[in-house]
Design an enzyme around this catalytic site. Structure first.
Site, PDB file in Angstrom:
ATOM      1  N   LYS A  15       0.967  -1.499  -0.258  1.00  0.00           N
ATOM      2  CA  LYS A  15       0.205  -0.365   0.098  1.00  0.00           C
ATOM      3  C   LYS A  15       0.584   1.302  -0.129  1.00  0.00           C
ATOM      4  O   LYS A  15       0.183   2.172  -1.053  1.00  0.00           O
ATOM      5  CB  LYS A  15      -1.229   0.176   1.429  1.00  0.00           C
ATOM      6  CG  LYS A  15      -1.793  -1.244   1.309  1.00  0.00           C
ATOM      7  CD  LYS A  15      -2.878  -1.223   2.774  1.00  0.00           C
ATOM      8  CE  LYS A  15      -2.134  -0.750   3.955  1.00  0.00           C
ATOM      9  NZ  LYS A  15      -1.919  -1.997   4.659  1.00  0.00           N
ATOM     10  N   ARG A  92      -9.587   0.843  10.077  1.00  0.00           N
ATOM     11  CA  ARG A  92      -8.657  -0.678   9.669  1.00  0.00           C
ATOM     12  C   ARG A  92      -9.956  -1.666  11.095  1.00  0.00           C
ATOM     13  O   ARG A  92      -9.117  -2.880  10.908  1.00  0.00           O
ATOM     14  CB  ARG A  92      -7.311  -0.873  10.883  1.00  0.00           C
ATOM     15  CG  ARG A  92      -6.110  -0.063   9.756  1.00  0.00           C
ATOM     16  CD  ARG A  92      -5.349  -0.034  10.291  1.00  0.00           C
ATOM     17  NE  ARG A  92      -3.968  -0.834  10.249  1.00  0.00           N
ATOM     18  CZ  ARG A  92      -2.688  -0.186   9.751  1.00  0.00           C
ATOM     19  NH1 ARG A  92      -2.591   0.833   9.270  1.00  0.00           N
ATOM     20  NH2 ARG A  92      -2.027  -1.482   9.492  1.00  0.00           N
ATOM     21  N   ARG A 131      12.527  -5.790   5.176  1.00  0.00           N
ATOM     22  CA  ARG A 131      11.725  -4.370   5.082  1.00  0.00           C
ATOM     23  C   ARG A 131      12.634  -3.902   6.249  1.00  0.00           C
ATOM     24  O   ARG A 131      13.474  -2.628   6.358  1.00  0.00           O
ATOM     25  CB  ARG A 131      10.694  -3.956   5.323  1.00  0.00           C
ATOM     26  CG  ARG A 131      10.584  -2.646   5.212  1.00  0.00           C
ATOM     27  CD  ARG A 131       9.095  -2.251   5.577  1.00  0.00           C
ATOM     28  NE  ARG A 131       8.063  -2.700   6.154  1.00  0.00           N
ATOM     29  CZ  ARG A 131       7.029  -2.413   6.228  1.00  0.00           C
ATOM     30  NH1 ARG A 131       5.503  -1.928   5.608  1.00  0.00           N
ATOM     31  NH2 ARG A 131       5.871  -2.612   7.461  1.00  0.00           N
ATOM     32  N   ARG A 133      11.698  -2.246   9.611  1.00  0.00           N
ATOM     33  CA  ARG A 133      11.399  -1.577  10.143  1.00  0.00           C
ATOM     34  C   ARG A 133      10.979  -1.798  11.292  1.00  0.00           C
ATOM     35  O   ARG A 133      11.410  -3.402  11.751  1.00  0.00           O
ATOM     36  CB  ARG A 133      10.330  -0.970  10.033  1.00  0.00           C
ATOM     37  CG  ARG A 133       9.832   0.060   9.893  1.00  0.00           C
ATOM     38  CD  ARG A 133       8.460   0.516   9.187  1.00  0.00           C
ATOM     39  NE  ARG A 133       7.008   0.035   9.731  1.00  0.00           N
ATOM     40  CZ  ARG A 133       5.713  -0.066   9.786  1.00  0.00           C
ATOM     41  NH1 ARG A 133       5.857   0.531   9.074  1.00  0.00           N
ATOM     42  NH2 ARG A 133       4.586  -0.336   9.549  1.00  0.00           N
ATOM     43  N   ARG A 144       0.535  -8.236  13.777  1.00  0.00           N
ATOM     44  CA  ARG A 144       0.172  -7.589  13.006  1.00  0.00           C
ATOM     45  C   ARG A 144      -1.008  -8.237  11.730  1.00  0.00           C
ATOM     46  O   ARG A 144      -2.109  -8.164  11.122  1.00  0.00           O
ATOM     47  CB  ARG A 144       0.607  -6.655  12.567  1.00  0.00           C
ATOM     48  CG  ARG A 144       2.154  -6.669  12.912  1.00  0.00           C
ATOM     49  CD  ARG A 144       2.189  -4.267  12.950  1.00  0.00           C
ATOM     50  NE  ARG A 144       2.571  -4.146  10.924  1.00  0.00           N
ATOM     51  CZ  ARG A 144       3.964  -4.598  11.291  1.00  0.00           C
ATOM     52  NH1 ARG A 144       5.000  -5.038  11.668  1.00  0.00           N
ATOM     53  NH2 ARG A 144       4.073  -4.407   9.889  1.00  0.00           N
TER      54      ARG A 144
END
Ligand code: ADP
Length: 189
Positions: A15, A92, A131, A133, A144
């Site tokens: 996204k 969400r 990634r 993070r 998540r």
């Protein structure tokens, strides 16, 4: 009239990448709720102090808080008449979707399209492990993903029933996904 496109998809579905590319290539403003929260956490603002425990653990920030922030944003923004906005990371949950509907009606905003980037779990996990993070550790990623399944996935049905859900196969190369999104929203990539 303010036009809004919503991006839905699991963590790591792309996204953020697609929204950023749309906003740099075309005339869209990219509003990432996750980026906005992380920025507030880093700067230790009032909002950051209230939300850091959730953001850092991969839980959702409580609805009332996030709805207030988004509501305020649109109030300030809706006077910019002809703007186009990509909303990435909101709604969400179902209460957030209902709140957004109210904001949209009250402020005369058009929800142009809801774009769902569908990506397989194993692809998501491999992307997020690359990634790196801070909230991308293996346990937090699984958390998540579970939060996404429980709270966000039901929104697909909600928008499908409203006939504005567009599903895109997000497992493919970013350029291909981008081409399809551009076509969908009626701009030349
Ligand atoms: P991802 O795409 O990996 O889910 P985001 O950058 O969109 O990451 O969001 C990061 C974190 O910010 C979420 O795990 C959550 O804690 C918080 N967050 C973002 N959007 C919302 C929202 N609409 N409601 C509640 N919490 C949110």
């Amino acid at each position: 009239m303010l036009n809004v496109i919503i991006f839905l998809g699991s963590p790591g579905s792309g996204k953020g990448t697609q929204a950023a590319k749309l906003s740099s290539t075309f005339d869209y403003k990219h509003i990432s709720i996750g980026d906005m929260l992380r920025d507030n956490v880093e700067r230790k603002t009032d909002l950051g102090l209230k939300t850091s425990e959730f953001v850092d653990s991969g839980e959702l920030v409580p609805d009332d808080l996030i709805i207030q922030v988004v509501g305020k944003f649109f109030e300030d923004f809706s006077s910019n008449k002809d703007d186009k906005v990509i909303l990435d990371g909101f709604p969400r949950t179902e209460p957030q979707a209902l709140a957004l509907e109210k904001i949209i009606n009250d402020l005369d905003i058009t929800l142009t399209s809801v774009i769902f980037l569908n990506v397989q779990d194993d692809e998501v996990i491999s992307r997020l492990s690359e990634r790196g993070r801070e909230d991308d550790s293996p346990e937090l990623v699984l958390n998540r993903l579970n939060v996404y399944r429980d709270q966000t996935e039901p929104l697909l049905e909600y928008y499908k029933n409203k006939n504005i859900l567009n599903e895109i196969d997000g497992n493919r190369l970013p350029e291909l996904v981008f081409g399809e999104i551009s076509e969908l929203i009626g701009v030349e990539a």
